[in-house]
Scaffold this motif. Sequence first.
Motif, mmCIF file in Angstrom:
data_model
loop_
_atom_site.group_PDB
_atom_site.id
_atom_site.type_symbol
_atom_site.label_atom_id
_atom_site.label_comp_id
_atom_site.label_asym_id
_atom_site.label_seq_id
_atom_site.Cartn_x
_atom_site.Cartn_y
_atom_site.Cartn_z
ATOM 1 N N GLY A 62 1.610 -3.669 -2.745
ATOM 2 C CA GLY A 62 2.201 -2.417 -3.532
ATOM 3 C C GLY A 62 1.147 -1.609 -4.006
ATOM 4 N N ILE A 63 -0.133 -1.640 -3.535
ATOM 5 C CA ILE A 63 -1.148 -0.330 -3.845
ATOM 6 C C ILE A 63 -1.006 0.533 -2.869
ATOM 7 C CG2 ILE A 63 -3.573 -0.015 -4.092
ATOM 8 C CD1 ILE A 63 -3.861 -2.597 -5.221
ATOM 9 N N ASP A 64 -0.972 1.629 -3.109
ATOM 10 C CA ASP A 64 -1.202 2.825 -2.158
ATOM 11 C C ASP A 64 -2.418 3.935 -2.370
ATOM 12 O OD1 ASP A 64 -0.346 4.689 -4.247
ATOM 13 O OD2 ASP A 64 1.529 4.422 -3.859
ATOM 14 N N GLY A 65 -2.372 4.891 -1.793
ATOM 15 C CA GLY A 65 -3.303 5.957 -1.753
ATOM 16 C C GLY A 65 -3.709 6.423 -3.310
ATOM 17 N N ARG A 66 -2.852 6.061 -4.213
ATOM 18 C CA ARG A 66 -3.184 6.773 -5.545
ATOM 19 C C ARG A 66 -4.577 5.885 -6.022
ATOM 20 N NH1 ARG A 66 2.725 5.760 -8.236
ATOM 21 N NH2 ARG A 66 2.418 4.115 -6.798
ATOM 22 N N TRP A 67 -4.706 4.795 -5.638
ATOM 23 C CA TRP A 67 -6.011 4.175 -6.256
ATOM 24 C C TRP A 67 -7.215 4.859 -5.843
ATOM 25 C CZ3 TRP A 67 -8.071 -1.563 -4.996
ATOM 26 C CH2 TRP A 67 -9.205 -1.743 -5.811
ATOM 27 N N ALA A 68 -7.281 4.877 -4.539
ATOM 28 C CA ALA A 68 -8.435 5.553 -4.029
ATOM 29 C C ALA A 68 -8.778 7.200 -4.441
ATOM 30 C CB ALA A 68 -8.270 5.675 -2.305
ATOM 31 N N ALA A 69 -7.648 7.753 -4.645
ATOM 32 C CA ALA A 69 -7.557 9.063 -5.211
ATOM 33 C C ALA A 69 -8.214 8.868 -6.441
ATOM 34 C CB ALA A 69 -6.104 9.866 -5.265
ATOM 35 N N ALA A 70 -7.666 8.205 -7.424
ATOM 36 C CA ALA A 70 -8.174 8.038 -8.661
ATOM 37 C C ALA A 70 -10.060 7.667 -8.848
ATOM 38 C CB ALA A 70 -7.437 6.812 -9.442
ATOM 39 N N ALA A 71 -10.121 6.695 -7.714
ATOM 40 C CA ALA A 71 -11.458 6.344 -7.874
ATOM 41 C C ALA A 71 -12.516 7.433 -7.398
ATOM 42 C CB ALA A 71 -11.746 5.175 -6.795
ATOM 43 N N ASN A 72 -11.970 8.250 -6.328
ATOM 44 C CA ASN A 72 -12.793 9.317 -6.024
ATOM 45 C C ASN A 72 -12.956 10.345 -6.698
ATOM 46 O OD1 ASN A 72 -13.739 8.493 -3.349
ATOM 47 N ND2 ASN A 72 -11.530 8.861 -2.384
ATOM 48 N N GLY A 73 -11.905 10.657 -7.819
ATOM 49 C CA GLY A 73 -11.914 11.415 -8.901
ATOM 50 C C GLY A 73 -12.880 11.310 -9.985
ATOM 51 N N LEU B 260 -13.908 0.945 -10.370
ATOM 52 C CA LEU B 260 -12.767 0.150 -9.793
ATOM 53 C C LEU B 260 -11.628 -0.809 -10.738
ATOM 54 C CD1 LEU B 260 -14.451 -0.382 -6.547
ATOM 55 C CD2 LEU B 260 -12.663 1.283 -6.784
ATOM 56 N N LEU B 261 -12.080 -1.467 -11.306
ATOM 57 C CA LEU B 261 -11.347 -2.403 -12.268
ATOM 58 C C LEU B 261 -10.434 -1.202 -13.348
ATOM 59 C CD1 LEU B 261 -13.577 -5.110 -13.603
ATOM 60 C CD2 LEU B 261 -11.647 -5.539 -11.937
ATOM 61 N N VAL B 262 -11.128 -0.310 -13.834
ATOM 62 C CA VAL B 262 -10.285 0.474 -14.873
ATOM 63 C C VAL B 262 -9.199 1.265 -13.815
ATOM 64 C CG1 VAL B 262 -10.564 2.884 -16.172
ATOM 65 C CG2 VAL B 262 -12.323 0.538 -16.407
ATOM 66 N N THR B 263 -9.511 1.907 -12.861
ATOM 67 C CA THR B 263 -8.721 2.563 -12.028
ATOM 68 C C THR B 263 -7.585 2.015 -11.346
ATOM 69 O OG1 THR B 263 -10.226 2.671 -10.332
ATOM 70 C CG2 THR B 263 -10.289 4.730 -11.564
ATOM 71 N N ALA B 264 -7.812 0.750 -11.067
ATOM 72 C CA ALA B 264 -6.706 -0.023 -10.429
ATOM 73 C C ALA B 264 -5.755 -0.452 -11.620
ATOM 74 C CB ALA B 264 -7.339 -1.372 -9.797
ATOM 75 N N LYS B 265 -6.334 -0.804 -12.784
ATOM 76 C CA LYS B 265 -5.153 -1.249 -13.611
ATOM 77 C C LYS B 265 -4.403 -0.115 -14.005
ATOM 78 C CE LYS B 265 -5.026 -3.071 -18.416
ATOM 79 N NZ LYS B 265 -4.007 -4.245 -18.124
ATOM 80 N N ARG B 266 -4.986 1.278 -14.052
ATOM 81 C CA ARG B 266 -4.287 2.549 -14.470
ATOM 82 C C ARG B 266 -3.332 2.808 -13.495
ATOM 83 N NH1 ARG B 266 -8.944 5.965 -17.547
ATOM 84 N NH2 ARG B 266 -9.055 4.326 -19.689
ATOM 85 N N PHE C 285 -1.206 -4.810 -11.579
ATOM 86 C CA PHE C 285 -2.499 -5.270 -11.869
ATOM 87 C C PHE C 285 -2.676 -6.442 -13.008
ATOM 88 C CE2 PHE C 285 -6.546 -5.692 -14.282
ATOM 89 C CZ PHE C 285 -7.463 -5.625 -13.460
ATOM 90 N N ALA C 286 -3.259 -7.437 -12.805
ATOM 91 C CA ALA C 286 -3.342 -8.604 -13.796
ATOM 92 C C ALA C 286 -4.685 -9.405 -13.397
ATOM 93 C CB ALA C 286 -2.138 -9.626 -13.574
#
Length: 420
Positions: A299-310, A357-363, A368-369
């Motif tokens: 269920g994870i897509d490219g939004r996580w990598a984008a958030a982390a790079n940001g 990475l925990l913060v951005t994964a949850k957001r 996320f759990a």
Amino acid sequence: MTLSRRNLLATTAAVAAGTTAAVASAGTVRAAPAGDGGRRLRTGFERLADGGYAPLRGQKVGVVTNPTGITRDVRHIVDVMHADDRVELTAVFGPEHGFRGTAQAGGSEGRYDDPATGLPVYDTYLKSGQPLADVFTASGVDTVVFDIQDVGARFYTYIWTLFDCMEAASLAGKRFVVLDRPNPVTGRAALGPVLHREFATFVGRQPIAQAHGMTVAELALLFNGEFLTAPVPLETVTMTGWKRSEFYDAAGLPWVPPSPNMPTPECALVYSGTCLFEGTNLSEGRGTTRPFELLGAEGIDGRWAAAANGLGLPGVRFREAYFAPTFSKFQGKTVGGVQLHVHDRAAFDPVRTGVALLVTAKRSWDGFAWRSDNWIDKLTGSTRVRTMIDAGADTDEVVAGWEAELAAFRRTRRQYLLYR
């Protein structure tokens, strides 16, 4: 901590012929700074062997080790010592994964006779205190030697095997000798939260930082001086030619995976941060060729990598990645996530990155759990990281929460450092 207790630290062995040493006030013999050009790192075992095994003469010796206990030409030190009549090697003690490394995470090899040497191999995994002391007593050894490659993280269990074996050796009336090897991710600084004692487990027995920035010999001195109720008679055989700022590839030593999911020094570089994902419902990359560098879930897509790079974290970039673990979480399923690419090791902070990475994964992913047993609290050493992230804290706020305890640990750590 009083001076009299610190003076119980035993003298570090200086065993290499022709090695110059300076004696420190705490009674530890420290290796002299290495010279310029032509400098070659020599491990504790190399110096021990070159010195004719002087600290072990007249002793029945048992070795706590695993597949990383090798020479520069990739012979195992047990095989080398067994063939050398200058040392009386009578037993081997295997940690998690075993002496020869046949067991996966959470396993060991049990009690057996080593086919190559005929030596009895005793299992130390999940043993501590008097039961482990009884193993040392039953083995008949006089001196216990420790030689295992660490990776620099509090929750890597071999340093707690070291602690448990030191404590048990003290109870059993045995000497203890630690052969030093490099911290593969440097010894520049301690990073991350410090364990709170009420969260002590085998992934953290005592209050040290998440990335401790020490070698195993330095940790042994710290354990003996700060945490053991009855310090053990301790000697540490230091390295020469190692600088605190150096990564593992500067050592010129072969890399043997210390455990099945630590295949490369690059994995060790990120481990003290990304191992935190063991405390979540995301894969930490076990069952892939890049454990702890690949993270993800269904269920994870490219939004996580984008958030982390940001976030612009120093020294690292994140690639949108898809992978199918062959075992562990999401076995056989294709999951999405990120791959870490460290491009500047000197600037990279693995613990801050793990929290980010925990913060951005949850957001960025509503699935996320945390693990239901709150394993994250055992890994971070308190409830603070979990509860702050759940309350919406950002990375800087979480990191600020451990600054005072980290500063205190750094002050304690400083007096036990053996290298520049």
